[in-house]
Design a protein around this motif. Sequence first.
Motif, PDB file in Angstrom:
ATOM      1  N   ASN A 100      -1.899 -67.307  25.455  1.00 63.22           N
ATOM      2  CA  ASN A 100      -0.629 -68.127  25.049  1.00 63.22           C
ATOM      3  C   ASN A 100      -0.672 -68.170  23.517  1.00 63.22           C
ATOM      4  OD1 ASN A 100       1.295 -70.018  24.462  1.00 63.22           O
ATOM      5  ND2 ASN A 100       0.589 -71.580  26.163  1.00 63.22           N
ATOM      6  N   ASN A 101       0.084 -67.018  23.080  1.00 58.46           N
ATOM      7  CA  ASN A 101       0.062 -66.929  21.581  1.00 58.46           C
ATOM      8  C   ASN A 101       0.875 -67.927  20.821  1.00 58.46           C
ATOM      9  OD1 ASN A 101      -1.204 -64.419  21.848  1.00 58.46           O
ATOM     10  ND2 ASN A 101       0.666 -63.160  22.300  1.00 58.46           N
ATOM     11  N   THR A 102       1.775 -68.450  21.283  1.00 55.71           N
ATOM     12  CA  THR A 102       2.475 -69.538  20.726  1.00 55.71           C
ATOM     13  C   THR A 102       1.742 -70.652  20.476  1.00 55.71           C
ATOM     14  OG1 THR A 102       4.539 -68.734  21.656  1.00 55.71           O
ATOM     15  CG2 THR A 102       4.539 -71.081  20.706  1.00 55.71           C
ATOM     16  N   ASP A 103       1.134 -71.340  21.582  1.00 56.44           N
ATOM     17  CA  ASP A 103       0.250 -72.399  21.195  1.00 56.44           C
ATOM     18  C   ASP A 103      -1.032 -72.035  20.527  1.00 56.44           C
ATOM     19  OD1 ASP A 103       1.898 -73.763  22.927  1.00 56.44           O
ATOM     20  OD2 ASP A 103       0.584 -73.490  24.921  1.00 56.44           O
ATOM     21  N   TYR A 104      -1.452 -70.705  20.644  1.00 49.28           N
ATOM     22  CA  TYR A 104      -2.656 -70.608  20.057  1.00 49.28           C
ATOM     23  C   TYR A 104      -2.327 -70.287  18.525  1.00 49.28           C
ATOM     24  CZ  TYR A 104      -6.589 -67.743  18.000  1.00 49.28           C
ATOM     25  OH  TYR A 104      -7.542 -67.258  17.289  1.00 49.28           O
ATOM     26  N   GLU A 105      -1.091 -69.995  18.088  1.00 42.83           N
ATOM     27  CA  GLU A 105      -0.837 -69.901  16.348  1.00 42.83           C
ATOM     28  C   GLU A 105      -0.567 -71.443  15.990  1.00 42.83           C
ATOM     29  OE1 GLU A 105      -0.715 -67.446  14.510  1.00 42.83           O
ATOM     30  OE2 GLU A 105      -1.483 -66.082  16.006  1.00 42.83           O
ATOM     31  N   GLY A 106      -0.138 -72.531  16.981  1.00 38.58           N
ATOM     32  CA  GLY A 106       0.115 -73.682  16.208  1.00 38.58           C
ATOM     33  C   GLY A 106      -1.114 -74.433  16.357  1.00 38.58           C
ATOM     34  N   ILE A 107      -2.192 -74.182  17.377  1.00 37.08           N
ATOM     35  CA  ILE A 107      -3.397 -75.081  17.325  1.00 37.08           C
ATOM     36  C   ILE A 107      -4.302 -74.140  16.089  1.00 37.08           C
ATOM     37  CG2 ILE A 107      -5.563 -75.447  18.194  1.00 37.08           C
ATOM     38  CD1 ILE A 107      -3.990 -75.200  20.972  1.00 37.08           C
ATOM     39  N   LYS A 108      -4.131 -73.101  15.730  1.00 36.68           N
ATOM     40  CA  LYS A 108      -4.961 -72.553  14.755  1.00 36.68           C
ATOM     41  C   LYS A 108      -4.307 -72.756  13.396  1.00 36.68           C
ATOM     42  CE  LYS A 108      -7.916 -69.093  13.397  1.00 36.68           C
ATOM     43  NZ  LYS A 108      -9.159 -69.040  13.582  1.00 36.68           N
ATOM     44  N   LEU A 109      -3.026 -73.087  13.268  1.00 36.14           N
ATOM     45  CA  LEU A 109      -2.551 -73.410  11.823  1.00 36.14           C
ATOM     46  C   LEU A 109      -3.006 -74.826  11.681  1.00 36.14           C
ATOM     47  CD1 LEU A 109      -0.328 -73.043   9.796  1.00 36.14           C
ATOM     48  CD2 LEU A 109       1.283 -74.487  10.938  1.00 36.14           C
ATOM     49  N   ILE A 110      -3.187 -75.805  12.738  1.00 30.88           N
ATOM     50  CA  ILE A 110      -3.572 -77.253  12.548  1.00 30.88           C
ATOM     51  C   ILE A 110      -5.238 -77.045  12.095  1.00 30.88           C
ATOM     52  CG2 ILE A 110      -4.283 -79.417  13.409  1.00 30.88           C
ATOM     53  CD1 ILE A 110      -1.586 -78.784  14.945  1.00 30.88           C
ATOM     54  N   TYR A 111      -6.022 -76.321  12.856  1.00 28.26           N
ATOM     55  CA  TYR A 111      -7.258 -75.889  12.677  1.00 28.26           C
ATOM     56  C   TYR A 111      -7.764 -75.497  11.346  1.00 28.26           C
ATOM     57  CZ  TYR A 111     -12.005 -73.928  13.245  1.00 28.26           C
ATOM     58  OH  TYR A 111     -13.325 -73.578  12.965  1.00 28.26           O
ATOM     59  N   ASN A 112      -6.940 -74.634  10.794  1.00 27.53           N
ATOM     60  CA  ASN A 112      -7.343 -73.952   9.677  1.00 27.53           C
ATOM     61  C   ASN A 112      -7.091 -75.051   8.455  1.00 27.53           C
ATOM     62  OD1 ASN A 112      -8.023 -71.457  10.433  1.00 27.53           O
ATOM     63  ND2 ASN A 112      -5.883 -70.496  10.297  1.00 27.53           N
ATOM     64  N   LYS A 113      -6.010 -75.889   8.479  1.00 28.65           N
ATOM     65  CA  LYS A 113      -5.553 -76.782   7.724  1.00 28.65           C
ATOM     66  C   LYS A 113      -6.735 -77.794   7.352  1.00 28.65           C
ATOM     67  CE  LYS A 113      -1.198 -78.114   7.139  1.00 28.65           C
ATOM     68  NZ  LYS A 113       0.047 -78.633   7.350  1.00 28.65           N
ATOM     69  N   LEU A 114      -7.290 -78.346   8.629  1.00 25.51           N
ATOM     70  CA  LEU A 114      -8.316 -79.088   8.813  1.00 25.51           C
ATOM     71  C   LEU A 114      -9.513 -78.804   7.973  1.00 25.51           C
ATOM     72  CD1 LEU A 114      -9.251 -82.032   9.597  1.00 25.51           C
ATOM     73  CD2 LEU A 114      -9.858 -80.982  11.728  1.00 25.51           C
ATOM     74  N   THR A 115      -9.700 -77.526   8.527  1.00 24.70           N
ATOM     75  CA  THR A 115     -11.145 -76.907   7.875  1.00 24.70           C
ATOM     76  C   THR A 115     -11.113 -76.481   6.484  1.00 24.70           C
ATOM     77  OG1 THR A 115     -10.371 -74.716   8.870  1.00 24.70           O
ATOM     78  CG2 THR A 115     -11.867 -76.121  10.032  1.00 24.70           C
ATOM     79  N   ASN A 116      -9.979 -76.268   5.844  1.00 25.21           N
ATOM     80  CA  ASN A 116      -9.713 -75.877   4.470  1.00 25.21           C
ATOM     81  C   ASN A 116      -9.732 -77.534   3.635  1.00 25.21           C
ATOM     82  OD1 ASN A 116      -9.223 -73.211   4.760  1.00 25.21           O
ATOM     83  ND2 ASN A 116      -6.964 -73.453   5.007  1.00 25.21           N
ATOM     84  N   ILE A 117      -9.328 -78.437   4.220  1.00 24.19           N
ATOM     85  CA  ILE A 117      -9.400 -79.684   3.697  1.00 24.19           C
ATOM     86  C   ILE A 117     -10.851 -80.176   3.473  1.00 24.19           C
ATOM     87  CG2 ILE A 117      -8.950 -82.273   3.758  1.00 24.19           C
ATOM     88  CD1 ILE A 117      -6.068 -81.473   4.907  1.00 24.19           C
ATOM     89  N   LEU A 118     -11.643 -79.970   4.504  1.00 29.65           N
ATOM     90  CA  LEU A 118     -13.144 -80.200   4.463  1.00 29.65           C
ATOM     91  C   LEU A 118     -13.758 -79.256   3.830  1.00 29.65           C
ATOM     92  CD1 LEU A 118     -13.574 -81.259   8.446  1.00 29.65           C
ATOM     93  CD2 LEU A 118     -13.298 -82.736   6.228  1.00 29.65           C
ATOM     94  N   GLY A 119     -13.296 -78.069   3.887  1.00 25.14           N
ATOM     95  CA  GLY A 119     -14.227 -77.144   2.939  1.00 25.14           C
ATOM     96  C   GLY A 119     -13.862 -77.697   1.244  1.00 25.14           C
ATOM     97  N   LYS A 120     -12.931 -78.187   0.907  1.00 23.23           N
ATOM     98  CA  LYS A 120     -12.799 -78.366  -0.501  1.00 23.23           C
ATOM     99  C   LYS A 120     -13.660 -79.882  -0.682  1.00 23.23           C
ATOM    100  CE  LYS A 120      -8.079 -76.831  -0.967  1.00 23.23           C
ATOM    101  NZ  LYS A 120      -6.527 -77.355  -1.177  1.00 23.23           N
ATOM    102  N   LYS A 121     -14.140 -80.617   0.405  1.00 20.57           N
ATOM    103  CA  LYS A 121     -15.142 -81.568   0.019  1.00 20.57           C
ATOM    104  C   LYS A 121     -16.476 -81.159   0.231  1.00 20.57           C
ATOM    105  CE  LYS A 121     -11.592 -84.458  -0.068  1.00 20.57           C
ATOM    106  NZ  LYS A 121     -11.246 -85.285  -1.256  1.00 20.57           N
ATOM    107  N   GLY A 122     -16.703 -79.915   0.357  1.00 22.78           N
ATOM    108  CA  GLY A 122     -18.117 -79.367   0.402  1.00 22.78           C
ATOM    109  C   GLY A 122     -18.535 -78.725   1.687  1.00 22.78           C
ATOM    110  N   LEU A 123     -17.814 -79.082   2.700  1.00 22.67           N
ATOM    111  CA  LEU A 123     -18.105 -78.608   4.083  1.00 22.67           C
ATOM    112  C   LEU A 123     -18.054 -76.864   4.556  1.00 22.67           C
ATOM    113  CD1 LEU A 123     -19.124 -79.845   6.738  1.00 22.67           C
ATOM    114  CD2 LEU A 123     -16.900 -79.620   7.587  1.00 22.67           C
ATOM    115  N   SER A 124     -19.284 -76.548   4.933  1.00 23.26           N
ATOM    116  CA  SER A 124     -19.241 -75.093   5.153  1.00 23.26           C
ATOM    117  C   SER A 124     -19.995 -74.937   6.627  1.00 23.26           C
ATOM    118  CB  SER A 124     -19.956 -74.228   4.130  1.00 23.26           C
ATOM    119  OG  SER A 124     -21.342 -74.772   3.874  1.00 23.26           O
TER     120      SER A 124
END
Length: 204
Positions: free
Chosen positions: A125-149
């Motif tokens: 399900n590429n459409t759902d995958y791209e939407g979830i992936k977009l939110i997931y990347n945004k969350l991990t990027n924000i946490l990455g800026k706080k020092g999470l890896s």
Amino acid sequence: MIDEKRVDPEHTEGEIPIEKGNKSSENKKQDKSVGDSENAEKHTLKKGAKAVKKYEDKIQELEEKLKEINDKYLRLFSDFDNFRKRTAKERLDLLNIASEEVILSLLPVIDDFERALAVVEKNNNNTDYEGIKLIYNKLTNILGKKGLSPINSKGELFDTDFHEAFTIIPAPSEDMKNKVIDEIQKGYILNGKVIRFARVVVGQ
């Protein structure tokens, strides 16, 4: 009868003879005046020397007091600087602890996102995958800026500083012995500190 008077051979007519006794008295007066002057000068010098010594002692006393005050100031400044640094460190530690608690509470959400991505990808399900992936990347990027890896585990040597052995299985190959074969739960590091160990399967 003619009076015979003793005449000074150096005395001439019309001159008044100067008595030697008077000259000697004047010399004594002059000597006394010079002596008094010398004594007065000695007294003045002695008095001046005492005054100089008094001021020198006072200057030394003030210098010692100034040195003592400077020492107290330096100690107070050092104590204050240490207090400031300690307070700043404690404040930073509190912020880090608060940040750590918040991020720890978000890790299960990241796990759910990763599970959802795996299921959606499996169902093509590429459409759902791209939407979830977009939110997931945004969350991990924000946490990455706080020092999470994330901790990289698969194929790495098992390290108790980063990994928690969930189970041990026979290694599929010689080069996989004592290495992580699979990852059950991803581990994370926050600002250089492990906040969750990676749960892994280790080859033996």
